[in-house]
Design a protein around this motif. Structure first.
Motif, PDB file in Angstrom:
ATOM      1  N   GLY A   1       0.801  -1.212   0.000  1.00 20.63           N
ATOM      2  CA  GLY A   1       0.000   0.000   0.000  1.00 20.63           C
ATOM      3  C   GLY A   1       0.837   1.266   0.000  1.00 20.63           C
ATOM      4  N   GLU A   2       2.165   1.134  -0.188  1.00 19.06           N
ATOM      5  CA  GLU A   2       3.038   2.303  -0.252  1.00 19.06           C
ATOM      6  C   GLU A   2       3.585   2.469  -1.660  1.00 19.06           C
ATOM      7  N   CYS A   3       3.777   3.712  -2.057  1.00 20.07           N
ATOM      8  CA  CYS A   3       4.218   4.051  -3.414  1.00 20.07           C
ATOM      9  C   CYS A   3       5.579   3.446  -3.715  1.00 20.07           C
TER      10      CYS A   3
ATOM     11  N   ASP B   1      20.620   4.197  -5.552  1.00 17.10           N
ATOM     12  CA  ASP B   1      20.967   3.403  -6.716  1.00 17.10           C
ATOM     13  C   ASP B   1      21.202   1.972  -6.262  1.00 17.10           C
ATOM     14  N   GLY B   2      20.844   1.005  -7.090  1.00 21.03           N
ATOM     15  CA  GLY B   2      21.083  -0.401  -6.765  1.00 21.03           C
ATOM     16  C   GLY B   2      20.328  -0.824  -5.519  1.00 21.03           C
ATOM     17  N   ASP B   3      21.042  -1.427  -4.556  1.00 23.35           N
ATOM     18  CA  ASP B   3      20.413  -1.881  -3.324  1.00 23.35           C
ATOM     19  C   ASP B   3      19.971  -0.722  -2.442  1.00 23.35           C
ATOM     20  N   ALA B   4      20.529   0.447  -2.634  1.00 25.32           N
ATOM     21  CA  ALA B   4      20.190   1.615  -1.828  1.00 25.32           C
ATOM     22  C   ALA B   4      19.063   2.443  -2.463  1.00 25.32           C
ATOM     23  N   LEU B   5      18.329   1.869  -3.408  1.00 27.62           N
ATOM     24  CA  LEU B   5      17.249   2.582  -4.086  1.00 27.62           C
ATOM     25  C   LEU B   5      16.165   2.949  -3.089  1.00 27.62           C
ATOM     26  N   LEU B   6      15.752   4.207  -3.102  1.00 24.19           N
ATOM     27  CA  LEU B   6      14.718   4.701  -2.191  1.00 24.19           C
ATOM     28  C   LEU B   6      13.409   4.867  -2.935  1.00 24.19           C
ATOM     29  N   SER B   7      12.299   4.564  -2.246  1.00 24.31           N
ATOM     30  CA  SER B   7      10.991   4.761  -2.868  1.00 24.31           C
ATOM     31  C   SER B   7      10.206   5.793  -2.079  1.00 24.31           C
ATOM     32  N   CYS B   8       9.177   6.331  -2.697  1.00 26.65           N
ATOM     33  CA  CYS B   8       8.364   7.420  -2.145  1.00 26.65           C
ATOM     34  C   CYS B   8       7.666   7.004  -0.854  1.00 26.65           C
ATOM     35  N   CYS B   9       7.013   5.855  -0.826  1.00 26.28           N
ATOM     36  CA  CYS B   9       6.324   5.285   0.333  1.00 26.28           C
ATOM     37  C   CYS B   9       5.080   6.061   0.781  1.00 26.28           C
ATOM     38  N   ALA B  10       4.532   6.927  -0.049  1.00 26.55           N
ATOM     39  CA  ALA B  10       3.251   7.572   0.277  1.00 26.55           C
ATOM     40  C   ALA B  10       2.138   6.562   0.022  1.00 26.55           C
ATOM     41  N   GLY B  11       0.944   6.849   0.477  1.00 25.86           N
ATOM     42  CA  GLY B  11      -0.191   5.962   0.241  1.00 25.86           C
ATOM     43  C   GLY B  11      -0.498   5.864  -1.241  1.00 25.86           C
ATOM     44  N   ILE B  12      -0.824   4.657  -1.712  1.00 23.53           N
ATOM     45  CA  ILE B  12      -1.036   4.450  -3.146  1.00 23.53           C
ATOM     46  C   ILE B  12      -2.461   4.763  -3.557  1.00 23.53           C
ATOM     47  N   ARG B  13      -2.603   4.965  -4.833  1.00 28.02           N
ATOM     48  CA  ARG B  13      -3.903   5.155  -5.466  1.00 28.02           C
ATOM     49  C   ARG B  13      -4.523   3.763  -5.644  1.00 28.02           C
ATOM     50  N   PRO B  14      -5.847   3.626  -5.581  1.00 27.77           N
ATOM     51  CA  PRO B  14      -6.451   2.305  -5.778  1.00 27.77           C
ATOM     52  C   PRO B  14      -6.039   1.689  -7.118  1.00 27.77           C
ATOM     53  N   ARG B  15      -5.772   0.391  -7.107  1.00 29.74           N
ATOM     54  CA  ARG B  15      -5.370  -0.397  -8.281  1.00 29.74           C
ATOM     55  C   ARG B  15      -4.127   0.173  -8.959  1.00 29.74           C
ATOM     56  N   SER B  16      -3.172   0.672  -8.170  1.00 31.02           N
ATOM     57  CA  SER B  16      -1.935   1.217  -8.712  1.00 31.02           C
ATOM     58  C   SER B  16      -0.804   0.906  -7.735  1.00 31.02           C
ATOM     59  N   ALA B  17       0.415   0.972  -8.220  1.00 35.77           N
ATOM     60  CA  ALA B  17       1.582   0.798  -7.348  1.00 35.77           C
ATOM     61  C   ALA B  17       2.149   2.139  -6.923  1.00 35.77           C
ATOM     62  N   TYR B  18       1.491   3.237  -7.337  1.00 41.47           N
ATOM     63  CA  TYR B  18       2.035   4.570  -7.101  1.00 41.47           C
ATOM     64  C   TYR B  18       1.017   5.459  -6.396  1.00 41.47           C
ATOM     65  N   CYS B  19       1.543   6.475  -5.695  1.00 47.36           N
ATOM     66  CA  CYS B  19       0.695   7.495  -5.089  1.00 47.36           C
ATOM     67  C   CYS B  19       0.101   8.341  -6.219  1.00 47.36           C
ATOM     68  N   PRO B  20      -0.940   9.142  -5.945  1.00 51.04           N
ATOM     69  CA  PRO B  20      -1.561   9.926  -7.022  1.00 51.04           C
ATOM     70  C   PRO B  20      -0.575  10.833  -7.767  1.00 51.04           C
ATOM     71  N   ALA B  21       0.367  11.447  -7.062  1.00 52.95           N
ATOM     72  CA  ALA B  21       1.316  12.352  -7.729  1.00 52.95           C
ATOM     73  C   ALA B  21       2.214  11.597  -8.699  1.00 52.95           C
ATOM     74  N   HIS B  22       2.724  10.447  -8.292  1.00 49.02           N
ATOM     75  CA  HIS B  22       3.619   9.686  -9.174  1.00 49.02           C
ATOM     76  C   HIS B  22       2.841   8.894 -10.224  1.00 49.02           C
ATOM     77  N   HIS B  23       1.603   8.512  -9.914  1.00 51.74           N
ATOM     78  CA  HIS B  23       0.770   7.835 -10.914  1.00 51.74           C
ATOM     79  C   HIS B  23       0.554   8.755 -12.123  1.00 51.74           C
ATOM     80  N   ALA B  24       0.355  10.051 -11.847  1.00 51.26           N
ATOM     81  CA  ALA B  24       0.145  11.015 -12.938  1.00 51.26           C
ATOM     82  C   ALA B  24       1.399  11.166 -13.790  1.00 51.26           C
TER      83      ALA B  24
END
Length: 171
Positions: free
Chosen positions: A112-114, A121-144
């Motif tokens: 449920g996180e973006c 980079d590589g193993d140290a890759l960071l993700s947004c982790c905001a709440g996701i949009r329904p039926r998506s792997a991304y939050c509304p801002a990144h889904h757009a």
């Protein structure tokens, strides 16, 4: 085509000079790039290049008279790589973490996180982790950002294509 001692010597010399397999195939004539690579493998020369060099084309013998009587000029040294173009500002802004979120390592995010990458980079890759949009792997801002909104004309055209397909199947 047979591999004579002279052809093997020429193959070895060209390979050590940094000529690409395609260039060697051109220079030898009547031989494919794959045949050159196979022979280099059997001679255990493929791993012989210490530092990876930019492949070069075979320009013919240097300093030798051509059939026309002219001398071939010595090969021109490879130019330095052009500088990398500056990154556009929109790319920098897209991959910045959202102000209200705390970026975490991509593999440690919860369901449920973006999943949009915002740094590292590589193993140290960071993700947004905001709440996701329904039926998506991304939050509304990144889904757009990831998914382009279709124009009404494109949606109508797709609906027409589906209707036509349904009619064909029904017939």
């Amino acid at each position: 085509m047979t591999w004579t001692d002279a052809r093997i010597a020429q193959l070895t010399r060209l390979w050590t000079e940094g000529i690409s397999a395609s260039g060697i195939a051109e220079a030898l004539g009547d031989v494919s790039r794959s045949a050159v690579l196979g022979k280099l493998h059997r001679l255990r020369l493929l791993a012989s290049r210490q530092t990876p060099a930019a492949p070069r084309r075979y320009d013919g013998p240097t300093g030798v008279a051509c059939p026309s009587g002219r001398m071939n000029p010595p090969p021109v040294p490879l130019a330095a790589r052009p500088p990398e173009p500056p990154r556009s500002p929109w790319q920098e802004a897209v991959f910045a973490p959202l102000p209200e979120t705390l970026a975490r390592p991509w593999l440690s995010r919860e369901p449920g996180e973006c999943a949009f990458p915002v740094g590292g980079d590589g193993d140290a890759l960071l993700s947004c982790c905001a709440g996701i949009r329904p039926r998506s792997a991304y939050c509304p801002a990144h889904h757009a950002i990831v998914f382009k909104v279709q124009s009404p004309a494109a949606v109508a055209a797709e609906q027409r294509r589906w209707a036509e397909a349904v009619e064909r199947w029904a017939a």
